[in-house]
Design a protein around this motif. Structure first.
Motif, mmCIF file in Angstrom:
data_model
loop_
_atom_site.group_PDB
_atom_site.id
_atom_site.type_symbol
_atom_site.label_atom_id
_atom_site.label_comp_id
_atom_site.label_asym_id
_atom_site.label_seq_id
_atom_site.Cartn_x
_atom_site.Cartn_y
_atom_site.Cartn_z
ATOM 1 N N MET A 216 32.794 42.282 41.105
ATOM 2 C CA MET A 216 32.329 41.841 39.797
ATOM 3 C C MET A 216 32.580 40.358 39.554
ATOM 4 S SD MET A 216 30.857 44.122 37.972
ATOM 5 C CE MET A 216 30.557 45.869 38.019
ATOM 6 N N GLU A 217 33.300 39.716 40.496
ATOM 7 C CA GLU A 217 33.644 38.326 40.257
ATOM 8 C C GLU A 217 32.483 37.389 40.562
ATOM 9 O OE1 GLU A 217 37.096 37.701 42.568
ATOM 10 O OE2 GLU A 217 38.411 38.815 41.237
ATOM 11 N N ALA A 218 31.609 37.778 41.470
ATOM 12 C CA ALA A 218 30.532 36.888 41.889
ATOM 13 C C ALA A 218 29.515 36.726 40.784
ATOM 14 C CB ALA A 218 29.857 37.444 43.143
ATOM 15 N N ILE A 219 28.919 35.496 40.746
ATOM 16 C CA ILE A 219 27.936 35.223 39.707
ATOM 17 C C ILE A 219 26.726 36.138 39.839
ATOM 18 C CG2 ILE A 219 26.754 33.443 41.044
ATOM 19 C CD1 ILE A 219 27.399 33.440 37.233
ATOM 20 N N ALA B 73 38.441 43.004 36.609
ATOM 21 C CA ALA B 73 38.297 42.147 37.797
ATOM 22 C C ALA B 73 38.550 40.688 37.449
ATOM 23 C CB ALA B 73 36.899 42.320 38.396
ATOM 24 N N GLN B 74 38.385 40.339 36.168
ATOM 25 C CA GLN B 74 38.653 38.974 35.722
ATOM 26 C C GLN B 74 40.050 38.823 35.120
ATOM 27 O OE1 GLN B 74 35.517 37.588 33.163
ATOM 28 N NE2 GLN B 74 33.910 37.971 34.652
ATOM 29 N N GLY B 75 40.865 39.846 35.291
ATOM 30 C CA GLY B 75 42.238 39.791 34.800
ATOM 31 C C GLY B 75 42.384 40.037 33.316
ATOM 32 N N ILE B 76 41.389 40.666 32.693
ATOM 33 C CA ILE B 76 41.421 40.947 31.251
ATOM 34 C C ILE B 76 41.720 42.425 31.056
ATOM 35 C CG2 ILE B 76 40.103 40.891 29.106
ATOM 36 C CD1 ILE B 76 38.375 38.694 30.415
ATOM 37 N N SER B 77 42.829 42.745 30.406
ATOM 38 C CA SER B 77 43.229 44.135 30.216
ATOM 39 C C SER B 77 42.292 44.840 29.242
ATOM 40 C CB SER B 77 44.659 44.210 29.681
ATOM 41 O OG SER B 77 45.007 45.562 29.377
ATOM 42 N N THR B 78 41.957 46.096 29.561
ATOM 43 C CA THR B 78 41.132 46.918 28.664
ATOM 44 C C THR B 78 41.876 48.187 28.267
ATOM 45 O OG1 THR B 78 40.074 48.090 30.512
ATOM 46 C CG2 THR B 78 39.022 46.060 29.746
ATOM 47 N N PHE C 167 31.814 47.890 32.017
ATOM 48 C CA PHE C 167 32.411 46.789 31.258
ATOM 49 C C PHE C 167 33.904 46.673 31.566
ATOM 50 C CE2 PHE C 167 29.129 46.937 27.542
ATOM 51 C CZ PHE C 167 28.211 46.306 28.353
ATOM 52 N N ARG C 168 34.586 47.803 31.607
ATOM 53 C CA ARG C 168 36.024 47.783 31.892
ATOM 54 C C ARG C 168 36.292 47.226 33.290
ATOM 55 N NH1 ARG C 168 39.528 52.910 30.581
ATOM 56 N NH2 ARG C 168 41.062 51.297 31.034
ATOM 57 N N LYS C 169 35.527 47.699 34.262
ATOM 58 C CA LYS C 169 35.711 47.229 35.636
ATOM 59 C C LYS C 169 35.437 45.733 35.737
ATOM 60 C CE LYS C 169 34.226 48.267 40.370
ATOM 61 N NZ LYS C 169 33.320 49.109 41.194
#
Length: 391
Positions: free
Chosen positions: A1-4, A278-283, A272-274
């Motif tokens: 999910m990190e790739a543009i 992957a961007q280090g944002i807790s859900t 959305f959670r995944k």
């Protein structure tokens, strides 16, 4: 999910999914989503699509629970209306939790455990029983902590400075209420709605929460339950309209919500959670992050995908209702009265009122409910051709 590239793919997936549900999208408009029709039949289909997706992860539990609990669901010809004897049962034991869960999955909206303070009830028919001697399930009722901001309710009161949270936390929100077949056809939903305002529900709240301290602020709230709020599933509600006990209104319409929420993004929520994790944002939800973690997750994901948060406005306006449980609700909520003056609505009296006002007149007009087969409930819960997941 990190790739543009993945961000672009997920963005396209969101837009295609909303179009498939029947939304028209204009990202340049203040209201990005519009439905091509707001007829109730279509709205039910829209909710059904979302519900069936949510059922996928519960398939194993549904099968296990049905094998044990199916005797609690009546056939139409097993119910003699004159013998119906409703019993209000607070959910405390594992079998009660499983029965509540199974019944709740038949609702048009995806299953939710609720948040914050919670009370759940089964309404059982002790007068009609299965061959195994078990009472039949008539319906379910569940309450949760109220939203701190709810415009239809907040327009009614002028809260004293600094006391809004304290006073709102002496109310609860009805997030599940209704009957199961064949009791739906016998207007059992009216009984469940009356039961929400009963003395027994207030007393259950007092038993459970008297002396409890709030998790976030460490404050001990008064053990008063002074009002309930709720919203309909589809526009104007026939369940709550004209709901009275004797000459007193039980449910008061507050108008309509503005049509915001996350239910139409239910299938995208795991993505959305995944994406955010992957961007280090807790859900993660739970105490300390507030009850609107799903809303917050959707907003953050949409922002990072370059999509407007206005996509959360699904335009499905729901009718809002207030259940006053005390006579002096306005004075109490505005700090002008120190003690609540409770209404006296014993459950047994509500049952007798429902029997005369709704049940018996209904029986005299129709017998269509007799043909109901509970296996139809199971059929509505099974999603074929999908991976089965644990609950």
């Amino acid at each position: 999910m990190e790739a543009i590239e993945d961000i672009g793919n997920l963005r396209d997936q969101v837009l295609e999914y909303l179009k498939a549900l029947g939304f028209e999208i204009n990202l340049d408009a203040p209201q990005s989503l519009t439905l091509f029709t707001e007829e109730k039949a279509y709205l039910r289909q829209l909710h059904e699509k979302v519900r069936r997706f949510a059922l996928k992860k519960h398939q194993l539990r549904i099968r296990r629970s049905w094998s044990k609990l199916s005797p609690y669901f009546a056939r139409g010809d097993q119910v003699v209306p004159e013998r119906i004897r409703p019993v209000l049962l607070e959910v405390n034991e594992p079998w009660q939790e499983d029965l509540f869960f199974l019944a709740r999955l038949t609702w048009s909206l995806p299953y939710s455990k609720g948040y914050g303070r919670r009370l759940r009830f089964l309404i059982m028919d002790s007068g009609n029983r299965s061959p195994q001697g078990l009472p039949f399930l008539m319906g379910i009722l569940a309450l949760q902590s109220p939203p701190l901001t709810f415009p239809p309710r907040d327009r009614l009161f002028r809260y004293p400075p600094g006391r809004k949270v304290e006073l709102i936390n002496q109310t609860m929100d009805i997030h599940t209420l209704g009957a199961v077949p064949p009791y739906t056809a016998l207007l059992g939903g009216k009984l469940i709605a009356l039961a929400a305002a009963s003395n027994e529900v207030r007393l259950a709240y007092r038993r459970k929460y008297a002396g409890r301290r709030t998790e976030l602020e460490g404050r001990t709230l008064p053990p008063h339950l002074v009002a309930l709020t709720t919203t309909s599933a589809f526009g104007r509600s026939s369940l709550y309209s004209r709901l009275r006990y004797n000459r007193e209104w039980v449910a008061i319409s507050l108008g309509y919500t503005e049509g915001y929420g996350t239910f139409h993004l239910e299938e995208l929520y795991p993505l959305f959670r995944k994406f955010l994790e992957a961007q280090g944002i807790s859900t993660r939800g739970g105490y300390g992050v507030g009850p609107r973690i799903k809303w917050q997750t959707c907003v953050r994901a949409l922002e990072r995908l370059g999509l407007p948060s206005s996509l959360l406005r699904h335009t499905l306006r729901r009718e809002a209702f207030l259940f006053p449980l005390i006579h002096n609700l306005r004075e109490y909520m505005e700090g002008l009265a120190e003690e609540p003056l409770y209404r006296d609505f014993p459950f047994e009296d509500l049952v007798e009122y429902w029997r005369k006002r709704w049940l018996l007149p209904r029986v005299s007009r129709t017998d269509g409910w007799r043909a109901w087969e509970p296996e139809r409930l199971l059929e509505s819960l099974l999603v074929e051709g999908d991976e089965l997941g644990e609950p």
